[in-house]
Design a protein around this motif. Structure first.
Motif, short mmCIF file in Angstrom:
data_model
loop_
_atom_site.label_atom_id
_atom_site.label_comp_id
_atom_site.label_asym_id
_atom_site.label_seq_id
_atom_site.Cartn_x
_atom_site.Cartn_y
_atom_site.Cartn_z
N GLY A 25 0.83 -1.20 0.00
CA GLY A 25 0.00 0.00 0.00
C GLY A 25 0.86 1.24 0.00
N ASP A 26 0.59 2.19 -0.87
CA ASP A 26 1.33 3.45 -0.94
C ASP A 26 2.82 3.20 -1.08
OD1 ASP A 26 -0.83 5.12 1.41
OD2 ASP A 26 -1.02 4.88 -0.79
N GLY A 27 3.19 2.17 -1.84
CA GLY A 27 4.61 1.91 -2.06
C GLY A 27 5.28 1.21 -0.92
N GLN A 28 4.57 0.83 0.18
CA GLN A 28 5.16 0.14 1.32
C GLN A 28 4.56 -1.26 1.40
OE1 GLN A 28 5.96 2.37 4.93
NE2 GLN A 28 4.67 3.99 4.13
N ASN A 29 5.24 -2.17 2.09
CA ASN A 29 4.69 -3.51 2.33
C ASN A 29 5.29 -4.09 3.61
OD1 ASN A 29 7.18 -5.10 1.52
ND2 ASN A 29 6.78 -3.97 -0.36
N LEU A 30 4.56 -5.02 4.19
CA LEU A 30 5.00 -5.74 5.38
C LEU A 30 5.35 -7.17 4.97
CD1 LEU A 30 2.38 -4.61 8.05
CD2 LEU A 30 4.84 -4.22 8.13
N VAL A 31 6.38 -7.70 5.59
CA VAL A 31 6.84 -9.08 5.31
C VAL A 31 7.02 -9.81 6.64
CG1 VAL A 31 8.62 -10.49 4.25
CG2 VAL A 31 8.05 -8.28 3.25
N THR A 32 6.56 -11.05 6.68
CA THR A 32 6.75 -11.90 7.86
C THR A 32 6.71 -13.37 7.42
OG1 THR A 32 6.05 -12.35 10.13
CG2 THR A 32 4.31 -12.07 8.47
N GLU A 33 7.04 -14.28 8.30
CA GLU A 33 7.05 -15.72 8.00
C GLU A 33 6.34 -16.48 9.11
OE1 GLU A 33 10.09 -14.15 8.33
OE2 GLU A 33 10.43 -13.68 6.21
N ASP A 34 5.74 -17.63 8.70
CA ASP A 34 5.17 -18.53 9.71
C ASP A 34 6.29 -19.21 10.48
OD1 ASP A 34 2.61 -17.92 8.97
OD2 ASP A 34 2.38 -19.62 7.61
N VAL A 35 6.00 -19.54 11.73
CA VAL A 35 7.01 -20.10 12.63
C VAL A 35 6.52 -21.44 13.17
CG1 VAL A 35 8.35 -19.75 14.73
CG2 VAL A 35 7.79 -17.79 13.26
N THR A 36 7.39 -22.46 13.11
CA THR A 36 7.14 -23.77 13.74
C THR A 36 8.18 -23.97 14.83
OG1 THR A 36 6.24 -24.70 11.69
CG2 THR A 36 6.96 -26.25 13.37
N VAL A 37 7.74 -24.29 16.02
CA VAL A 37 8.64 -24.36 17.16
C VAL A 37 8.26 -25.55 18.03
CG1 VAL A 37 7.20 -22.81 18.53
CG2 VAL A 37 9.63 -23.04 19.09
N VAL A 38 9.24 -26.14 18.67
CA VAL A 38 9.01 -27.25 19.59
C VAL A 38 8.63 -26.70 20.95
CG1 VAL A 38 10.07 -29.23 20.75
CG2 VAL A 38 10.63 -28.74 18.36
N GLU A 39 7.69 -27.35 21.58
CA GLU A 39 7.22 -26.93 22.90
C GLU A 39 8.41 -26.76 23.85
OE1 GLU A 39 3.72 -28.31 25.98
OE2 GLU A 39 5.04 -29.84 25.14
N GLY A 40 8.43 -25.60 24.53
CA GLY A 40 9.50 -25.30 25.47
C GLY A 40 10.66 -24.55 24.88
#
Length: 425
Positions: A25-40
């Motif tokens: 939007g308006d020349g900007q963007n957000l980037v992120t990734e899904d995360v898989t993690v072991v309990e604890g």
């Protein structure tokens, strides 16, 4: 980022999925990734901005509560810690992750209009316990035993594999679900033999949260004795009349054989034979000692034996006949598979059968030879007496009025023929 792991323990860091979620939007963007993690373990959430114009970044939890607003943490959960903050990134770590932390986390960028993107945290739970239950602690050869391996409270469900030594086996698995957790039980049916005694049966778990997680049980199998007879003296060569003979019987089984005895098959043991434990001694061999001597051994599982066929030679003998040496006969068809029976020069019954076959073959050969000779003689006889027989009818017989006249004319014709001889000089 790949999860680290060593020696069957939990992962130490989270694994970030490669999928990217973008909002522009308006020349900007957000980037992120899904995360898989072991309990604890630790999960890291990253909200990144491309083409930043110094707009405010904040991170919200699945309940849409603000975790971080720029570099300020309104949420009192101290497990969230700021890793990095700048105009282009907000990175936050979450320690000691639990299943309740699963869900969508939102990255927001205060622009006009506002931008939002979410990342999903998935929590893996390794099996909490891995146990092998065996139907019988001690099995007897030939029995089929049941083993069960249970992997409790994992997420997702585990895959169980079976091994006997280095050989992989096939089991049958059942999965039970309790809330968000899974318990898997695998059943293995195994027919055991004496070769399986002391061999480990391994239950191995395949799960994304663990590596090389396994447990094992060692098989204990009881089996009937294996019997072997060896000739101590003479070490090599013939058993001649007047010389000594010493035999030793060795038996191995589980449990170790407790009863061992010598006997003579189909006859009584000669009085001069000395039996001492596993040894048999004949100090002065003679022809009456010929026969089969058997060593029997038994334990709680069963009984086995090995035979020695004795043939006493003359004192001047230099070659061995067919019937002499060691043999061990299986007590059942199952013993045929073991391949470790005593070596045998020849069995008594096999030698008798081989002698019978030789006699029959010799008789048949003689009969065939005699028939061939007879056919040759008859052929030569008929060939010598074979010929063409010509009739010399009397000349003049055709003109005779009756038989008597024909005879007279024939005789006269013969005489005339004798008189009409021509001589050439």
């Amino acid at each position: 980022m790949q999860l680290g792991f060593s020696n069957g323990e939990k992962h130490c860091t989270a694994r970030i999925e490669s999928a990217m979620l973008l909002v522009e939007g308006d020349g900007q963007n957000l980037v992120t990734e899904d995360v898989t993690v072991v309990e604890g373990d630790v999960a890291t959430i990253s909200c990144r901005v491309k083409n930043s114009d110094d707009s405010v970044i904040q991170l919200l939890n699945p309940n849409r509560q603000t975790i971080y607003f720029r570099d300020f943490r309104p949420l009192k959960d101290s497990r969230f810690q700021l890793v990095n903050f700048s105009n282009s990134e907000l990175r936050v770590s979450l320690t000691n992750v639990s299943i309740s932390d699963e869900g969508r986390y939102f990255c927001q960028l205060y622009t006009d209009p506002p931008q939002e993107i979410y990342t999903t945290i998935t929590v893996l739970v390794p099996p909490r316990n891995l146990v092998i239950d065996i139907q019988k602690e001690i099995a007897v050869e030939g029995e089929e035993i049941e083993l069960n391996c249970t992997a409790m409270a994992s997420r997702p469900a585990t895959t169980i594999r079976w091994f006997k030594g280095n050989k992989e086996l096939t089991g049958k698995s059942e999965v039970e679900q309790w809330s968000d957790m899974y318990t898997v039980t695998s059943q293995l049916l195994l027919k055991v033999g004496r070769e399986d005694d002391g061999v480990p049966v391994i239950c191995l778990v395949d799960h994304p949260a663990v590596k090389d997680l396994q447990t094992q049980r060692y098989l204990e199998v009881m089996y009937k004795p294996q019997v072997r007879v060896s000739q101590n003296y003479p070490v090599q060569g013939l058993t001649r009349e007047g010389e000594p003979l010493e035999l030793t019987c060795a038996a191995f089984g589980k449990p170790q054989p407790t009863d061992m005895r010598w006997l003579r098959v189909d006859d009584e043991m000669p009085q001069h034979v000395v039996v001492s434990g596993s040894n048999l001694l004949i100090s002065n061999l003679n022809k009456t000692d010929n026969g089969t001597y058997r060593c029997e051994a038994s334990n709680a599982v069963g009984k086995s034996h090995a035979d020695y066929m004795l043939f006493v030679y003359d004192t001047t003998a230099t070659t061995e006949p067919a019937v002499h040496g060691f043999t061990q006969l299986p007590n059942s068809a199952e013993e045929l598979d073991y391949g470790d029976l005593s070596d045998s020069r020849a069995g008594e019954e096999g030698a008798i059968r081989s002698v019978d076959h030789a006699v029959v073959g010799g008789v048949v050969a003689v009969v065939v030879f005699a028939m061939l000779c007879l056919l040759i003689i008859l052929g030569r006889y008929f060939a010598r007496h074979k010929g063409t027989y010509f009739t010399h009818e009397a000349k003049g017989a055709d003109d005779a009025a009756d038989a008597d006249t024909a005879i007279i004319n024939a005789e006269g014709g013969q005489n005339n023929s004798e008189e009409k001889k021509e001589y050439f000089i």
